[in-house]
Motif scaffolding. Structure first.
Motif, PDB file in Angstrom:
ATOM      1  N   HIS A 177       0.837  -1.201   0.000  1.00 38.43           N
ATOM      2  CA  HIS A 177       0.000   0.000   0.000  1.00 38.43           C
ATOM      3  C   HIS A 177       0.873   1.253   0.000  1.00 38.43           C
ATOM      4  CE1 HIS A 177      -3.431  -2.441   2.081  1.00 38.43           C
ATOM      5  NE2 HIS A 177      -3.251  -2.787   0.831  1.00 38.43           N
ATOM      6  N   LEU A 178       2.048   1.182   0.626  1.00 38.40           N
ATOM      7  CA  LEU A 178       3.007   2.285   0.590  1.00 38.40           C
ATOM      8  C   LEU A 178       3.824   2.252  -0.690  1.00 38.40           C
ATOM      9  CD1 LEU A 178       4.713   4.611   1.835  1.00 38.40           C
ATOM     10  CD2 LEU A 178       6.097   2.829   2.934  1.00 38.40           C
ATOM     11  N   ARG A 179       4.367   1.113  -1.022  1.00 39.52           N
ATOM     12  CA  ARG A 179       5.298   1.008  -2.152  1.00 39.52           C
ATOM     13  C   ARG A 179       4.624   1.235  -3.499  1.00 39.52           C
ATOM     14  NH1 ARG A 179       8.461  -4.557  -0.380  1.00 39.52           N
ATOM     15  NH2 ARG A 179       9.841  -3.648   1.209  1.00 39.52           N
ATOM     16  N   HIS A 180       3.436   0.661  -3.683  1.00 31.76           N
ATOM     17  CA  HIS A 180       2.815   0.658  -5.007  1.00 31.76           C
ATOM     18  C   HIS A 180       1.579   1.539  -5.119  1.00 31.76           C
ATOM     19  CE1 HIS A 180       5.656  -2.434  -5.832  1.00 31.76           C
ATOM     20  NE2 HIS A 180       5.033  -3.377  -5.160  1.00 31.76           N
ATOM     21  N   ALA A 181       0.719   1.530  -4.086  1.00 36.62           N
ATOM     22  CA  ALA A 181      -0.518   2.311  -4.168  1.00 36.62           C
ATOM     23  C   ALA A 181      -0.282   3.792  -3.870  1.00 36.62           C
ATOM     24  CB  ALA A 181      -1.561   1.741  -3.210  1.00 36.62           C
ATOM     25  N   TYR A 182       0.474   4.081  -2.809  1.00 35.05           N
ATOM     26  CA  TYR A 182       0.605   5.461  -2.352  1.00 35.05           C
ATOM     27  C   TYR A 182       1.206   6.398  -3.406  1.00 35.05           C
ATOM     28  CZ  TYR A 182       1.833   9.537   0.448  1.00 35.05           C
ATOM     29  OH  TYR A 182       1.976  10.810   0.919  1.00 35.05           O
ATOM     30  N   PRO A 183       2.267   6.008  -4.124  1.00 36.84           N
ATOM     31  CA  PRO A 183       2.798   6.941  -5.141  1.00 36.84           C
ATOM     32  C   PRO A 183       1.746   7.348  -6.181  1.00 36.84           C
ATOM     33  CG  PRO A 183       4.391   5.211  -4.705  1.00 36.84           C
ATOM     34  CD  PRO A 183       3.125   4.806  -4.001  1.00 36.84           C
ATOM     35  N   VAL A 184       0.880   6.417  -6.548  1.00 39.14           N
ATOM     36  CA  VAL A 184      -0.162   6.739  -7.522  1.00 39.14           C
ATOM     37  C   VAL A 184      -1.211   7.654  -6.893  1.00 39.14           C
ATOM     38  CG1 VAL A 184      -1.895   5.801  -9.088  1.00 39.14           C
ATOM     39  CG2 VAL A 184       0.234   4.537  -8.685  1.00 39.14           C
ATOM     40  N   LEU A 185      -1.628   7.326  -5.675  1.00 40.98           N
ATOM     41  CA  LEU A 185      -2.595   8.179  -4.975  1.00 40.98           C
ATOM     42  C   LEU A 185      -2.057   9.596  -4.812  1.00 40.98           C
ATOM     43  CD1 LEU A 185      -3.632   5.641  -2.176  1.00 40.98           C
ATOM     44  CD2 LEU A 185      -5.066   6.361  -4.098  1.00 40.98           C
ATOM     45  N   LYS A 186      -0.795   9.702  -4.427  1.00 41.67           N
ATOM     46  CA  LYS A 186      -0.197  11.018  -4.210  1.00 41.67           C
ATOM     47  C   LYS A 186      -0.106  11.799  -5.515  1.00 41.67           C
ATOM     48  CE  LYS A 186       3.785  13.254  -2.036  1.00 41.67           C
ATOM     49  NZ  LYS A 186       5.078  13.024  -1.331  1.00 41.67           N
ATOM     50  N   ARG A 187       0.326  11.131  -6.570  1.00 45.94           N
ATOM     51  CA  ARG A 187       0.469  11.811  -7.861  1.00 45.94           C
ATOM     52  C   ARG A 187      -0.872  12.315  -8.376  1.00 45.94           C
ATOM     53  NH1 ARG A 187       3.136   8.168  -9.969  1.00 45.94           N
ATOM     54  NH2 ARG A 187       1.603   7.042 -11.232  1.00 45.94           N
ATOM     55  N   LEU A 188      -1.937  11.552  -8.140  1.00 40.63           N
ATOM     56  CA  LEU A 188      -3.256  11.930  -8.620  1.00 40.63           C
ATOM     57  C   LEU A 188      -4.044  12.759  -7.597  1.00 40.63           C
ATOM     58  CD1 LEU A 188      -4.377   8.607 -10.375  1.00 40.63           C
ATOM     59  CD2 LEU A 188      -3.276  10.610 -11.382  1.00 40.63           C
ATOM     60  N   GLY A 189      -3.499  12.906  -6.393  1.00 38.96           N
ATOM     61  CA  GLY A 189      -4.178  13.678  -5.359  1.00 38.96           C
ATOM     62  C   GLY A 189      -5.452  13.028  -4.856  1.00 38.96           C
ATOM     63  N   ILE A 190      -5.449  11.708  -4.734  1.00 38.55           N
ATOM     64  CA  ILE A 190      -6.647  10.962  -4.343  1.00 38.55           C
ATOM     65  C   ILE A 190      -6.514  10.504  -2.891  1.00 38.55           C
ATOM     66  CG2 ILE A 190      -8.000   8.872  -4.763  1.00 38.55           C
ATOM     67  CD1 ILE A 190      -7.155   9.070  -7.704  1.00 38.55           C
ATOM     68  N   PRO A 191      -7.456  10.851  -2.026  1.00 38.85           N
ATOM     69  CA  PRO A 191      -7.396  10.398  -0.624  1.00 38.85           C
ATOM     70  C   PRO A 191      -7.831   8.945  -0.496  1.00 38.85           C
ATOM     71  CG  PRO A 191      -9.380  11.687  -0.984  1.00 38.85           C
ATOM     72  CD  PRO A 191      -8.612  11.735  -2.282  1.00 38.85           C
ATOM     73  N   ALA A 192      -7.419   8.325   0.587  1.00 38.78           N
ATOM     74  CA  ALA A 192      -7.803   6.928   0.841  1.00 38.78           C
ATOM     75  C   ALA A 192      -7.693   6.646   2.327  1.00 38.78           C
ATOM     76  CB  ALA A 192      -6.908   5.970   0.057  1.00 38.78           C
ATOM     77  N   THR A 193      -8.326   5.564   2.746  1.00 41.70           N
ATOM     78  CA  THR A 193      -8.219   5.085   4.130  1.00 41.70           C
ATOM     79  C   THR A 193      -7.533   3.725   4.111  1.00 41.70           C
ATOM     80  OG1 THR A 193     -10.226   6.239   4.820  1.00 41.70           O
ATOM     81  CG2 THR A 193      -9.486   4.411   6.204  1.00 41.70           C
ATOM     82  N   TYR A 194      -6.493   3.577   4.963  1.00 43.15           N
ATOM     83  CA  TYR A 194      -5.803   2.307   5.131  1.00 43.15           C
ATOM     84  C   TYR A 194      -6.255   1.689   6.454  1.00 43.15           C
ATOM     85  CZ  TYR A 194      -2.323   3.554   1.493  1.00 43.15           C
ATOM     86  OH  TYR A 194      -1.683   3.882   0.326  1.00 43.15           O
ATOM     87  N   PHE A 195      -6.843   0.505   6.404  1.00 43.80           N
ATOM     88  CA  PHE A 195      -7.227  -0.212   7.614  1.00 43.80           C
ATOM     89  C   PHE A 195      -6.121  -1.204   7.968  1.00 43.80           C
ATOM     90  CE2 PHE A 195     -11.435   1.158   6.062  1.00 43.80           C
ATOM     91  CZ  PHE A 195     -11.896   1.775   7.221  1.00 43.80           C
ATOM     92  N   VAL A 196      -5.514  -1.029   9.148  1.00 42.86           N
ATOM     93  CA  VAL A 196      -4.306  -1.773   9.497  1.00 42.86           C
ATOM     94  C   VAL A 196      -4.484  -2.536  10.807  1.00 42.86           C
ATOM     95  CG1 VAL A 196      -2.952  -0.001   8.321  1.00 42.86           C
ATOM     96  CG2 VAL A 196      -3.215   0.111  10.792  1.00 42.86           C
ATOM     97  N   CYS A 197      -3.645  -3.559  10.985  1.00 41.04           N
ATOM     98  CA  CYS A 197      -3.652  -4.401  12.184  1.00 41.04           C
ATOM     99  C   CYS A 197      -2.377  -4.110  12.978  1.00 41.04           C
ATOM    100  CB  CYS A 197      -3.694  -5.873  11.806  1.00 41.04           C
ATOM    101  SG  CYS A 197      -5.147  -6.382  10.874  1.00 41.04           S
ATOM    102  N   PRO A 198      -2.448  -3.288  14.022  1.00 34.97           N
ATOM    103  CA  PRO A 198      -1.221  -2.890  14.715  1.00 34.97           C
ATOM    104  C   PRO A 198      -0.485  -4.044  15.389  1.00 34.97           C
ATOM    105  CG  PRO A 198      -3.161  -2.141  15.925  1.00 34.97           C
ATOM    106  CD  PRO A 198      -3.626  -2.627  14.596  1.00 34.97           C
ATOM    107  N   GLY A 199      -1.196  -5.091  15.786  1.00 38.21           N
ATOM    108  CA  GLY A 199      -0.508  -6.236  16.372  1.00 38.21           C
ATOM    109  C   GLY A 199       0.414  -6.906  15.375  1.00 38.21           C
ATOM    110  N   LEU A 200      -0.003  -6.963  14.108  1.00 39.08           N
ATOM    111  CA  LEU A 200       0.846  -7.542  13.069  1.00 39.08           C
ATOM    112  C   LEU A 200       1.992  -6.601  12.717  1.00 39.08           C
ATOM    113  CD1 LEU A 200      -1.869  -9.154  10.749  1.00 39.08           C
ATOM    114  CD2 LEU A 200      -0.569 -10.189  12.612  1.00 39.08           C
ATOM    115  N   ILE A 201       1.748  -5.303  12.806  1.00 39.76           N
ATOM    116  CA  ILE A 201       2.831  -4.350  12.591  1.00 39.76           C
ATOM    117  C   ILE A 201       3.898  -4.529  13.667  1.00 39.76           C
ATOM    118  CG2 ILE A 201       3.437  -1.894  12.541  1.00 39.76           C
ATOM    119  CD1 ILE A 201       0.604  -1.368  11.470  1.00 39.76           C
ATOM    120  N   GLU A 202       3.459  -4.711  14.908  1.00 41.70           N
ATOM    121  CA  GLU A 202       4.405  -4.901  16.013  1.00 41.70           C
ATOM    122  C   GLU A 202       5.275  -6.137  15.804  1.00 41.70           C
ATOM    123  OE1 GLU A 202       4.018  -3.158  19.828  1.00 41.70           O
ATOM    124  OE2 GLU A 202       4.424  -1.951  18.042  1.00 41.70           O
ATOM    125  N   SER A 203       4.661  -7.229  15.335  1.00 40.85           N
ATOM    126  CA  SER A 203       5.392  -8.492  15.202  1.00 40.85           C
ATOM    127  C   SER A 203       6.048  -8.667  13.843  1.00 40.85           C
ATOM    128  CB  SER A 203       4.431  -9.666  15.443  1.00 40.85           C
ATOM    129  OG  SER A 203       3.444  -9.721  14.422  1.00 40.85           O
TER     130      SER A 203
END
Length: 277
Positions: A59-85
């Motif tokens: 979502h950062l590597r591939h989606a975000y550059p396109v969203l940023k270039r086009l100025g399109i907002p989005a919501t990322y739903f994330v699992c912080p426990g998996l981020i921690e581990s």
């Protein structure tokens, strides 16, 4: 509703093409804006809010550059426990390991675990019905049967979760962060204490680490029942489902429908344009 970007199901050029198609026909707004317009009674016709499930690094590597270039907002739903581990979603790991096994090994694992079938997707679907303890037992059987498993670079790109440092690269004016529970369990299989922990602690941890309000939620696998929705209603301002449909006036904010994105543009257009009850 989107999941991974950059893999075979949705390559980056196809992702950009479908965003440009939507941008030419709709107002692409944040989920916050969509909810505010609904609350104020403003017609939502023509508004589209993009949501990404699972908090994947692509979502950062591939989606975000396109969203940023086009100025399109989005919501990322994330699992912080998996981020921690740093661990994958359990179903991503189980699926990848099962797909790497030969048929006799997979059949043996399925038989020992009590799975009704030995094909990969039926095993995953069956695991979703299990209580967490039983599901984790099956996960361990799968790991034990695949001790030499190592993710390929393609699998890592598809399934690695975001890391905490990655959020600094996401413009908060463009990307809203929502909770997808701590560890992506199937919520109706949880007892009351575990259910409250998954919803409450995921919000608390995200708010502590990101220093922003996190009041949007996404049900893992779209699975919920009256008990799950009651906890979600007490914990979050709004929640999205996997129920397919348009967001109409009077929608329950804790059961917002979505339209799944397809890389096949005619199918996506049909899903977005067909009338709903």
């Amino acid at each position: 509703m989107l999941h991974g970007v950059g893999g075979p199901d949705l390559p980056v050029p196809g992702f950009e093409a479908l965003l440009r198609w939507m941008q030419s026909r709709y107002r692409l707004v944040s989920l916050d804006t969509l909810l505010e317009n609904l609350a104020s009674g403003k017609p939502a016709g023509g508004d589209v809010a993009l949501t990404f499930d699972d908090g994947l690094r692509n979502h950062l590597r591939h989606a975000y550059p396109v969203l940023k270039r086009l100025g399109i907002p989005a919501t990322y739903f994330v699992c912080p426990g998996l981020i921690e581990s740093g661990r994958w979603l359990w179903n991503h790991e189980a699926r990848a390991r099962l797909n790497r096994m030969d048929a006799p090994t997979r059949t043996s694992v399925a038989n020992l675990a009590g799975a009704p079938q030995s094909a990969v997707e039926p095993i995953i679907d069956w695991m979703k019905t299990l209580t967490p303890g039983k599901r984790q037992d099956v996960e361990q059987r799968i790991r034990d049967a695949s001790p030499d498993f190592a993710p390929t670079s393609e699998e890592s790109d598809r399934f690695d979760p975001l890391a905490w440092d990655d959020f600094a690269q996401l413009d908060p004016a463009l990307i809203t962060i929502g909770s997808h529970t701590m560890s992506h369990p199937i919520l109706p299989t949880l007892d009351d204490a575990s259910l409250r922990w998954e919803l409450h602690e995921s919000r608390a941890l995200l708010e502590a680490r990101l220093r922003r309000t996190v009041d949007l939620f996404c049900y893992p696998n779209g699975s919920s029942d009256a008990r799950v929705r009651a906890v979600a209603r007490r914990t979050y301002r709004a929640a999205v489902t996997t129920q397919e449909g348009h967001v109409l006036a009077g929608v329950d904010p804790i059961a917002i429908p979505r339209i799944p994105v397809s890389s096949h543009l005619p199918l996506l257009a049909w899903r977005m344009l067909r009338p709903t009850a």
